[in-house]
Design a protein around this motif. Sequence first.
Motif, PDB file in Angstrom:
ATOM      1  N   ARG A 151       0.910  -1.250  -0.145  1.00  0.00           N
ATOM      2  CA  ARG A 151      -0.104  -0.140   0.081  1.00  0.00           C
ATOM      3  C   ARG A 151       0.927   1.168   0.024  1.00  0.00           C
ATOM      4  O   ARG A 151       0.470   2.474   0.197  1.00  0.00           O
ATOM      5  N   PHE A 152       2.315   1.039  -0.250  1.00  0.00           N
ATOM      6  CA  PHE A 152       3.120   2.366  -0.284  1.00  0.00           C
ATOM      7  C   PHE A 152       2.771   3.332  -1.264  1.00  0.00           C
ATOM      8  O   PHE A 152       2.605   4.584  -1.007  1.00  0.00           O
ATOM      9  N   LYS A 153       2.050   3.213  -2.361  1.00  0.00           N
ATOM     10  CA  LYS A 153       1.582   4.065  -3.450  1.00  0.00           C
ATOM     11  C   LYS A 153       0.519   4.736  -2.917  1.00  0.00           C
ATOM     12  O   LYS A 153       0.664   6.196  -3.150  1.00  0.00           O
ATOM     13  N   VAL A 154      -0.481   4.221  -2.592  1.00  0.00           N
ATOM     14  CA  VAL A 154      -1.609   4.869  -2.087  1.00  0.00           C
ATOM     15  C   VAL A 154      -1.327   5.663  -0.842  1.00  0.00           C
ATOM     16  O   VAL A 154      -2.019   6.730  -0.648  1.00  0.00           O
ATOM     17  N   PHE A 155      -0.616   5.082  -0.179  1.00  0.00           N
ATOM     18  CA  PHE A 155      -0.042   6.039   1.139  1.00  0.00           C
ATOM     19  C   PHE A 155       0.635   7.461   0.634  1.00  0.00           C
ATOM     20  O   PHE A 155       0.173   8.322   1.256  1.00  0.00           O
ATOM     21  N   SER A 156       1.492   7.144  -0.418  1.00  0.00           N
ATOM     22  CA  SER A 156       2.260   8.387  -0.987  1.00  0.00           C
ATOM     23  C   SER A 156       0.887   9.545  -1.405  1.00  0.00           C
ATOM     24  O   SER A 156       0.985  10.672  -1.049  1.00  0.00           O
ATOM     25  N   GLU A 157       0.052   8.904  -2.105  1.00  0.00           N
ATOM     26  CA  GLU A 157      -1.169   9.835  -2.455  1.00  0.00           C
ATOM     27  C   GLU A 157      -1.851  10.398  -1.409  1.00  0.00           C
ATOM     28  O   GLU A 157      -2.232  11.498  -1.463  1.00  0.00           O
ATOM     29  N   LEU A 158      -2.114   9.754  -0.331  1.00  0.00           N
ATOM     30  CA  LEU A 158      -2.719  10.307   0.882  1.00  0.00           C
ATOM     31  C   LEU A 158      -2.085  11.371   1.483  1.00  0.00           C
ATOM     32  O   LEU A 158      -2.689  12.325   1.735  1.00  0.00           O
ATOM     33  N   VAL A 159      -0.817  11.096   1.722  1.00  0.00           N
ATOM     34  CA  VAL A 159       0.062  12.166   2.149  1.00  0.00           C
ATOM     35  C   VAL A 159      -0.057  13.432   1.397  1.00  0.00           C
ATOM     36  O   VAL A 159      -0.138  14.642   1.732  1.00  0.00           O
ATOM     37  N   THR A 160       0.062  13.344  -0.095  1.00  0.00           N
ATOM     38  CA  THR A 160       0.149  14.424  -0.672  1.00  0.00           C
ATOM     39  C   THR A 160      -1.225  15.145  -0.672  1.00  0.00           C
ATOM     40  O   THR A 160      -0.981  16.368  -0.596  1.00  0.00           O
ATOM     41  N   HIS A 161      -2.416  14.660  -0.834  1.00  0.00           N
ATOM     42  CA  HIS A 161      -3.265  15.265  -0.793  1.00  0.00           C
ATOM     43  C   HIS A 161      -3.718  15.776   0.433  1.00  0.00           C
ATOM     44  O   HIS A 161      -4.429  16.912   0.637  1.00  0.00           O
ATOM     45  N   TYR A 162      -3.440  15.241   1.626  1.00  0.00           N
ATOM     46  CA  TYR A 162      -3.922  15.765   2.937  1.00  0.00           C
ATOM     47  C   TYR A 162      -3.117  17.054   3.382  1.00  0.00           C
ATOM     48  O   TYR A 162      -3.898  17.682   3.854  1.00  0.00           O
ATOM     49  N   GLN A 163      -1.871  17.045   3.167  1.00  0.00           N
ATOM     50  CA  GLN A 163      -1.186  18.125   3.652  1.00  0.00           C
ATOM     51  C   GLN A 163      -1.405  18.416   5.022  1.00  0.00           C
ATOM     52  O   GLN A 163      -1.384  19.669   5.344  1.00  0.00           O
ATOM     53  N   GLY A 164      -1.482  17.410   5.924  1.00  0.00           N
ATOM     54  CA  GLY A 164      -1.546  17.662   7.380  1.00  0.00           C
ATOM     55  C   GLY A 164      -1.062  16.357   8.089  1.00  0.00           C
ATOM     56  O   GLY A 164      -0.389  15.558   7.589  1.00  0.00           O
ATOM     57  N   PRO A 165      -1.120  16.696   9.695  1.00  0.00           N
ATOM     58  CA  PRO A 165      -0.416  15.311  10.269  1.00  0.00           C
ATOM     59  C   PRO A 165      -1.201  14.028  10.152  1.00  0.00           C
ATOM     60  O   PRO A 165      -2.415  13.877  10.029  1.00  0.00           O
ATOM     61  N   ILE A 166      -0.114  13.056   9.951  1.00  0.00           N
ATOM     62  CA  ILE A 166      -0.690  11.523   9.518  1.00  0.00           C
ATOM     63  C   ILE A 166       0.143  10.858  10.728  1.00  0.00           C
ATOM     64  O   ILE A 166       1.503  10.910  10.809  1.00  0.00           O
ATOM     65  N   SER A 167      -0.136  10.115  11.227  1.00  0.00           N
ATOM     66  CA  SER A 167       0.316   9.034  12.278  1.00  0.00           C
ATOM     67  C   SER A 167       0.153   7.489  11.637  1.00  0.00           C
ATOM     68  O   SER A 167      -1.109   7.106  11.821  1.00  0.00           O
ATOM     69  N   ALA A 168       1.066   6.974  11.254  1.00  0.00           N
ATOM     70  CA  ALA A 168       1.043   5.661  10.450  1.00  0.00           C
ATOM     71  C   ALA A 168       1.704   4.499  10.951  1.00  0.00           C
ATOM     72  O   ALA A 168       3.112   4.893  11.282  1.00  0.00           O
ATOM     73  N   THR A 169       1.081   3.346  11.336  1.00  0.00           N
ATOM     74  CA  THR A 169       1.631   2.223  11.554  1.00  0.00           C
ATOM     75  C   THR A 169       1.943   1.491  10.394  1.00  0.00           C
ATOM     76  O   THR A 169       1.225   1.050   9.596  1.00  0.00           O
ATOM     77  N   VAL A 170       3.525   1.088  10.619  1.00  0.00           N
ATOM     78  CA  VAL A 170       3.879   0.231   9.397  1.00  0.00           C
ATOM     79  C   VAL A 170       4.109  -1.146   9.854  1.00  0.00           C
ATOM     80  O   VAL A 170       4.916  -1.327  10.878  1.00  0.00           O
ATOM     81  N   HIS A 171       3.587  -2.234   9.179  1.00  0.00           N
ATOM     82  CA  HIS A 171       3.912  -3.452   9.670  1.00  0.00           C
ATOM     83  C   HIS A 171       4.982  -4.197   9.116  1.00  0.00           C
ATOM     84  O   HIS A 171       5.334  -4.083   7.994  1.00  0.00           O
ATOM     85  N   VAL A 172       6.036  -4.580   9.848  1.00  0.00           N
ATOM     86  CA  VAL A 172       7.218  -5.289   9.691  1.00  0.00           C
ATOM     87  C   VAL A 172       7.123  -6.642   9.735  1.00  0.00           C
ATOM     88  O   VAL A 172       7.184  -6.972  11.248  1.00  0.00           O
ATOM     89  N   LYS A 173       7.354  -7.600   8.980  1.00  0.00           N
ATOM     90  CA  LYS A 173       7.589  -9.013   9.175  1.00  0.00           C
ATOM     91  C   LYS A 173       9.303  -9.050   9.365  1.00  0.00           C
ATOM     92  O   LYS A 173       9.999  -8.756   8.260  1.00  0.00           O
ATOM     93  N   PRO A 174       9.850  -9.707  10.484  1.00  0.00           N
ATOM     94  CA  PRO A 174      11.203  -9.593  10.997  1.00  0.00           C
ATOM     95  C   PRO A 174      11.679 -10.493   9.600  1.00  0.00           C
ATOM     96  O   PRO A 174      13.113 -10.198   9.265  1.00  0.00           O
ATOM     97  N   SER A 175      11.330 -11.228   9.027  1.00  0.00           N
ATOM     98  CA  SER A 175      11.759 -12.216   7.850  1.00  0.00           C
ATOM     99  C   SER A 175      12.210 -11.350   6.699  1.00  0.00           C
ATOM    100  O   SER A 175      13.050 -11.838   5.701  1.00  0.00           O
ATOM    101  N   ALA A 176      11.363 -10.183   6.648  1.00  0.00           N
ATOM    102  CA  ALA A 176      11.418  -9.385   5.413  1.00  0.00           C
ATOM    103  C   ALA A 176      11.852  -7.996   5.956  1.00  0.00           C
ATOM    104  O   ALA A 176      11.535  -7.016   5.003  1.00  0.00           O
ATOM    105  N   ALA A 177      12.393  -7.807   6.917  1.00  0.00           N
ATOM    106  CA  ALA A 177      12.596  -6.500   7.445  1.00  0.00           C
ATOM    107  C   ALA A 177      13.701  -5.675   6.769  1.00  0.00           C
ATOM    108  O   ALA A 177      13.057  -4.390   6.285  1.00  0.00           O
ATOM    109  N   ARG A 178      14.770  -6.141   6.332  1.00  0.00           N
ATOM    110  CA  ARG A 178      15.589  -5.239   5.389  1.00  0.00           C
ATOM    111  C   ARG A 178      15.098  -4.783   4.209  1.00  0.00           C
ATOM    112  O   ARG A 178      15.029  -3.736   3.935  1.00  0.00           O
ATOM    113  N   ALA A 179      14.541  -5.573   3.606  1.00  0.00           N
ATOM    114  CA  ALA A 179      13.864  -5.090   2.188  1.00  0.00           C
ATOM    115  C   ALA A 179      12.592  -4.154   2.348  1.00  0.00           C
ATOM    116  O   ALA A 179      12.682  -2.985   1.624  1.00  0.00           O
TER     117      ALA A 179
END
Length: 321
Positions: A46-74
């Motif tokens: 969902r990174f692409k739509v997240f970028s669009e949300l940020v660009t359109h809102y132009q206000g404070p956003i608090s986002a939780t990003v899920h990271v699986k330890p097995s794929a954390a680096r990428a």
Amino acid sequence: MSEDLFLSKAFSQSMHPLKVVPYYYRASRTFEQNDITITTLVTSNRFKVFSELVTHYQGPISATVHVKPSAARALLDALHDLYTSTPAMSTYVDIHLVLTPFDRQLNTWRNVARLFARTEFVMMLDVDFAICTNFRSAIRASLDAKIGRILKEGHAALVVPAFEYVKQQDGLDQKYFPRDKQTLLSLVKAKKIDMFHRTWIPGHNSTDYPRFYSATPGEVYKVTQYHPAYEPYVIFRKEGPPWCDERFVGYGGNKAACLYEMYLSGMSFYVLADHFLVHQSHPYEEEARKLERKSNRKVYQDFKEEVCLRFVLRLILTAYG
């Protein structure tokens, strides 16, 4: 008390192992307290739509990003690229990580985003919705009016009605989405846009879409036919209203449970009739949705009974001391 110990206790009802990393990235801007922070959940697809949300809102956003330890680096490399390549990201967005091997602990992720929001008001929003109107300025300008006072007291949740394109392919590109109510109504009349999840009427029907369509400019109306499955996108006071129950894992019932407990706590829902959101189409994980909804249906039934008994007990104790 160490931060790790505090956070392990704060999210002790969630599935573990789980590690929360607050403010992995912190927005450079200082926000006014009466602003509205969008709280949302982001996975790597969902990174692409997240970028669009940020660009359109132009206000404070608090986002939780899920990271699986097995794929954390990428994932963290991709997140760095996203954060540094989107100009508004470093200005407006706080990123918090949840490291866990388990998918879709959605209410835990919601609570993380809300806990670390830095303004008095928050909006619980899925990342794949386009913000089509400037409800943020309208609400902030109305904080001294009746509805604003109820919001500040923590007794109201403001509903921004949600829509989707009837043909999924029409909802792939946000640049074609309506940006004012008149255009939206013309698309509804042409049967190109309808209420969100129109095949699951209890989810959004309490918004009363016919009333929304006929409402006068500036109107704010109260939801009068609440349903336990109601799951609109709402703005409310960060401190005071109940938090989301973290026993829900996977699709089905999770957001409705958050709002059900708010409703039982005495909060009322009010619809902003000048404003709306439109869902950006994407494929669903249909098999996972089917299985998880079946499981969460029983979880939600148990939850409703439990929370009702809890509030009844609270009323009895209040009455008889």
